[in-house]
Write an enzyme that holds these catalytic residues in place. Structure first.
Site, PDB file in Angstrom:
ATOM      1  N   LYS A 178       0.843  -1.207   0.000  1.00 38.74           N
ATOM      2  CA  LYS A 178       0.000   0.000   0.000  1.00 38.74           C
ATOM      3  C   LYS A 178       0.871   1.248   0.000  1.00 38.74           C
ATOM      4  O   LYS A 178       2.053   1.214   0.383  1.00 38.74           O
ATOM      5  CB  LYS A 178      -0.944   0.017   1.205  1.00 38.74           C
ATOM      6  CG  LYS A 178      -0.263   0.076   2.590  1.00 38.74           C
ATOM      7  CD  LYS A 178       0.083   1.474   3.102  1.00 38.74           C
ATOM      8  CE  LYS A 178       0.818   1.437   4.444  1.00 38.74           C
ATOM      9  NZ  LYS A 178       1.644   2.602   4.719  1.00 38.74           N
ATOM     10  N   ALA A 183      10.545  -2.828   5.454  1.00 35.35           N
ATOM     11  CA  ALA A 183      10.719  -1.680   6.356  1.00 35.35           C
ATOM     12  C   ALA A 183      10.739  -0.382   5.551  1.00 35.35           C
ATOM     13  O   ALA A 183      11.632   0.440   5.649  1.00 35.35           O
ATOM     14  CB  ALA A 183      11.990  -1.820   7.194  1.00 35.35           C
ATOM     15  N   ALA A 184       9.703  -0.230   4.740  1.00 36.39           N
ATOM     16  CA  ALA A 184       9.701   0.824   3.726  1.00 36.39           C
ATOM     17  C   ALA A 184       8.450   1.672   3.717  1.00 36.39           C
ATOM     18  O   ALA A 184       8.285   2.538   2.870  1.00 36.39           O
ATOM     19  CB  ALA A 184       9.878   0.178   2.349  1.00 36.39           C
ATOM     20  N   GLY A 185       7.524   1.428   4.661  1.00 34.62           N
ATOM     21  CA  GLY A 185       6.296   2.228   4.692  1.00 34.62           C
ATOM     22  C   GLY A 185       5.236   1.725   3.739  1.00 34.62           C
ATOM     23  O   GLY A 185       4.295   2.441   3.401  1.00 34.62           O
ATOM     24  N   MET A 186       5.365   0.443   3.302  1.00 34.02           N
ATOM     25  CA  MET A 186       4.392  -0.108   2.356  1.00 34.02           C
ATOM     26  C   MET A 186       3.609  -1.281   2.945  1.00 34.02           C
ATOM     27  O   MET A 186       2.936  -2.011   2.215  1.00 34.02           O
ATOM     28  CB  MET A 186       5.097  -0.516   1.063  1.00 34.02           C
ATOM     29  CG  MET A 186       5.636   0.685   0.302  1.00 34.02           C
ATOM     30  SD  MET A 186       6.165   0.247  -1.346  1.00 34.02           S
ATOM     31  CE  MET A 186       4.613  -0.203  -2.100  1.00 34.02           C
ATOM     32  N   ALA A 187       3.701  -1.454   4.253  1.00 35.71           N
ATOM     33  CA  ALA A 187       2.934  -2.481   4.980  1.00 35.71           C
ATOM     34  C   ALA A 187       3.166  -3.899   4.458  1.00 35.71           C
ATOM     35  O   ALA A 187       2.245  -4.724   4.472  1.00 35.71           O
ATOM     36  CB  ALA A 187       1.435  -2.139   4.962  1.00 35.71           C
ATOM     37  N   GLY A 188       4.381  -4.172   4.017  1.00 40.38           N
ATOM     38  CA  GLY A 188       4.679  -5.494   3.445  1.00 40.38           C
ATOM     39  C   GLY A 188       4.417  -6.629   4.419  1.00 40.38           C
ATOM     40  O   GLY A 188       3.742  -7.614   4.082  1.00 40.38           O
ATOM     41  N   SER A 204       2.596  -6.600   7.159  1.00 40.23           N
ATOM     42  CA  SER A 204       1.165  -6.629   7.510  1.00 40.23           C
ATOM     43  C   SER A 204       0.362  -7.297   6.406  1.00 40.23           C
ATOM     44  O   SER A 204      -0.579  -8.058   6.669  1.00 40.23           O
ATOM     45  CB  SER A 204       0.633  -5.204   7.702  1.00 40.23           C
ATOM     46  OG  SER A 204       1.347  -4.549   8.707  1.00 40.23           O
ATOM     47  N   SER A 205       0.741  -7.009   5.160  1.00 38.20           N
ATOM     48  CA  SER A 205       0.008  -7.584   4.039  1.00 38.20           C
ATOM     49  C   SER A 205       0.235  -9.091   3.956  1.00 38.20           C
ATOM     50  O   SER A 205      -0.700  -9.858   3.683  1.00 38.20           O
ATOM     51  CB  SER A 205       0.448  -6.894   2.743  1.00 38.20           C
ATOM     52  OG  SER A 205      -0.417  -7.243   1.707  1.00 38.20           O
ATOM     53  N   ASP A 238      -2.028  -2.126  10.867  1.00 38.69           N
ATOM     54  CA  ASP A 238      -2.315  -2.054   9.422  1.00 38.69           C
ATOM     55  C   ASP A 238      -2.954  -3.333   8.884  1.00 38.69           C
ATOM     56  O   ASP A 238      -3.406  -3.365   7.735  1.00 38.69           O
ATOM     57  CB  ASP A 238      -1.012  -1.830   8.632  1.00 38.69           C
ATOM     58  CG  ASP A 238      -0.570  -0.372   8.654  1.00 38.69           C
ATOM     59  OD1 ASP A 238      -1.381   0.492   9.048  1.00 38.69           O
ATOM     60  OD2 ASP A 238       0.591  -0.103   8.262  1.00 38.69           O
TER      61      ASP A 238
HETATM   62  P1  ATP Z   1       4.419  -0.461   7.686  1.00 40.64           P
HETATM   63  O1  ATP Z   1       4.139   0.262   6.422  1.00 40.64           O
HETATM   64  O2  ATP Z   1       3.246  -1.271   8.214  1.00 40.64           O
HETATM   65  O3  ATP Z   1       5.054   0.366   8.719  1.00 40.64           O
HETATM   66  P2  ATP Z   1       6.941  -1.419   6.958  1.00 40.64           P
HETATM   67  O4  ATP Z   1       7.061  -1.310   5.477  1.00 40.64           O
HETATM   68  O5  ATP Z   1       7.495  -0.302   7.747  1.00 40.64           O
HETATM   69  O6  ATP Z   1       5.439  -1.625   7.318  1.00 40.64           O
HETATM   70  P3  ATP Z   1       7.656  -4.212   6.998  1.00 40.64           P
HETATM   71  O7  ATP Z   1       8.183  -4.352   5.615  1.00 40.64           O
HETATM   72  O8  ATP Z   1       6.321  -4.793   7.254  1.00 40.64           O
HETATM   73  O9  ATP Z   1       7.662  -2.684   7.473  1.00 40.64           O
HETATM   74  O10 ATP Z   1       8.763  -4.849   7.974  1.00 40.64           O
HETATM   75  C1  ATP Z   1       9.161  -4.306   9.207  1.00 40.64           C
HETATM   76  C2  ATP Z   1       9.987  -5.337   9.953  1.00 40.64           C
HETATM   77  O11 ATP Z   1       9.187  -6.484  10.236  1.00 40.64           O
HETATM   78  C3  ATP Z   1      11.175  -5.841   9.140  1.00 40.64           C
HETATM   79  O12 ATP Z   1      12.346  -5.258   9.639  1.00 40.64           O
HETATM   80  C4  ATP Z   1      11.175  -7.344   9.302  1.00 40.64           C
HETATM   81  O13 ATP Z   1      12.305  -7.839   9.976  1.00 40.64           O
HETATM   82  C5  ATP Z   1       9.934  -7.689  10.113  1.00 40.64           C
HETATM   83  N1  ATP Z   1       9.097  -8.692   9.418  1.00 40.64           N
HETATM   84  C6  ATP Z   1       8.496  -9.745   9.983  1.00 40.64           C
HETATM   85  N2  ATP Z   1       7.788 -10.436   9.084  1.00 40.64           N
HETATM   86  C7  ATP Z   1       7.924  -9.826   7.913  1.00 40.64           C
HETATM   87  C8  ATP Z   1       7.423 -10.081   6.603  1.00 40.64           C
HETATM   88  N3  ATP Z   1       6.636 -11.132   6.327  1.00 40.64           N
HETATM   89  N4  ATP Z   1       7.750  -9.213   5.621  1.00 40.64           N
HETATM   90  C9  ATP Z   1       8.530  -8.136   5.894  1.00 40.64           C
HETATM   91  N5  ATP Z   1       9.047  -7.872   7.106  1.00 40.64           N
HETATM   92  C10 ATP Z   1       8.753  -8.688   8.123  1.00 40.64           C
END
Ligand code: ATP
Length: 299
Positions: free
Chosen positions: A14, A104-109, A111-112, A144
């Site tokens: 997202k 860890a990029a702000g794209m809810a990877g 969570s998705s 999320d």
């Molecule tokens: P959001 O937009 O919700 O803040 P995000 O993009 O900041 O998400 P994620 O990519 O979801 O962050 O990952 C954050 C941390 O969660 C990572 O450093 C990783 O070690 C841990 N993590 C645990 N499971 C997963 C997964 N299936 N995919 C990505 N990261 C994961």
């Protein structure tokens, strides 16, 4: 009812078309008002049912990224465990995640992925839970996740779990560029002083433009208060935004807590050109072009 042996699904990333923080609650959570928009970029999720092995239950996790946890720290594991515990499922499963969404990029990877696993386990073991019931469980693992269960274009309030479905974003092209840094969402929110925010984005203005199918006004109204924390620390984010604008984006913004930057384009050739320029820029580690996609991948 017969269990499924295999489920394959997609976990979409997202972006936030708007992200406002209203206040910090006594329990430490932030009350937010965000417009979430699914994009065409997704992780591939495969769940294999291994079956019962003499009373021993195992949840295996495999990903294409070596640095991601492949144990109980992976959100996909936690999602599977949550439902399997509740419904006393004693079988073993193996989950394969083909990670495309920047981490860890702000794209809810994460969570998705978790939302996709909740839906996948629900189908595999014929649990009969509605999306609403999956969302109620998902929020225990992350704010999320309820949004990621249904995706699309949504106004998210509360801590992100109070969801109102919006009409789809007007059709456009989205260029995503992530610099070679990772940002912790928790740290960014920790550094935000909600009381001192000067410029709150006009979330209802964005919604009105979406309802009028007016992509230009929607793009101009976009705003993300977390930029005030992340950009001073990582000026490269501001530089990528500027490149997007110079290349003809209607507007460009950081997604979530960053560091991914996206640009909204209404012309495919201009978007492709921006994509090529950013691809060749050493500051950008991952670059994608996609639709504003409640639909297919295009990268
Ligand atoms: P959001 O937009 O919700 O803040 P995000 O993009 O900041 O998400 P994620 O990519 O979801 O962050 O990952 C954050 C941390 O969660 C990572 O450093 C990783 O070690 C841990 N993590 C645990 N499971 C997963 C997964 N299936 N995919 C990505 N990261 C994961």
């Amino acid at each position: 009812m017969r269990y499924l042996d295999f489920v394959r699904t997609r976990a979409h990333g997202k972006i936030n078309l708007g992200l406002d923080v209203l206040r910090k609650r006594e329990d430490g959570y932030h009350e937010v008002r965000m417009i979430m928009q699914q994009v065409g970029l997704y992780d591939g999720i495969e769940i294999q049912r291994i079956g019962a092995i003499s009373g021993f239950r195992h949840i295996g996790i495999e990903t294409n990224l070596k640095y991601l946890p492949s144990n109980e720290n992976n959100l996909a594991y936690k999602a599977a465990e949550l439902l399997m515990d509740e419904f006393n499922i004693q079988e073993s499963i193996h989950i394969k995640i083909r990670k495309m969404i920047p981490v860890a990029a702000g794209m809810a990877g994460g969570s998705s992925d978790a939302a996709a696993v909740l839906k996948g386990i629900n189908r595999m073991f014929c649990l009969g839970l509605t999306d609403m019931q999956l969302k109620e469980r998902g929020v225990m693992l992350g704010a999320d996740i309820p949004y990621c269960v249904s995706g699309g274009t949504v106004l998210a309030e509360g801590i992100g779990e109070i969801l109102t479905t919006l009409p789809p974003m007007p059709s456009c092209y989205v260029v995503l560029a992530k610099p070679g840094i990772s940002v912790s969402t928790r740290t960014v929110y920790g550094r935000l002083n909600a009381e001192e925010i000067q410029n709150h984005p006009d979330i209802y203005g964005i919604i009105a433009a979406i309802e009028k199918r007016d992509i230009v006004t929607m793009a101009k109204a976009m705003g993300n208060v977390l930029e005030t924390v992340t950009i001073p620390e990582y000026p490269v984010i501001g530089e990528i935004k500027q490149i997007m604008m110079n290349m003809g984006a209607l507007n460009s913004m950081m997604s979530g807590s960053g560091p991914t930057v996206f640009g909204i384009f209404n012309d495919i050739d201009i978007a492709k050109n921006a994509y090529m320029v950013l691809k060749g820029n050493p500051s950008c580690r991952q670059v994608y072009i996609t639709d504003g996609g409640n639909g297919d991948e295009r990268y």
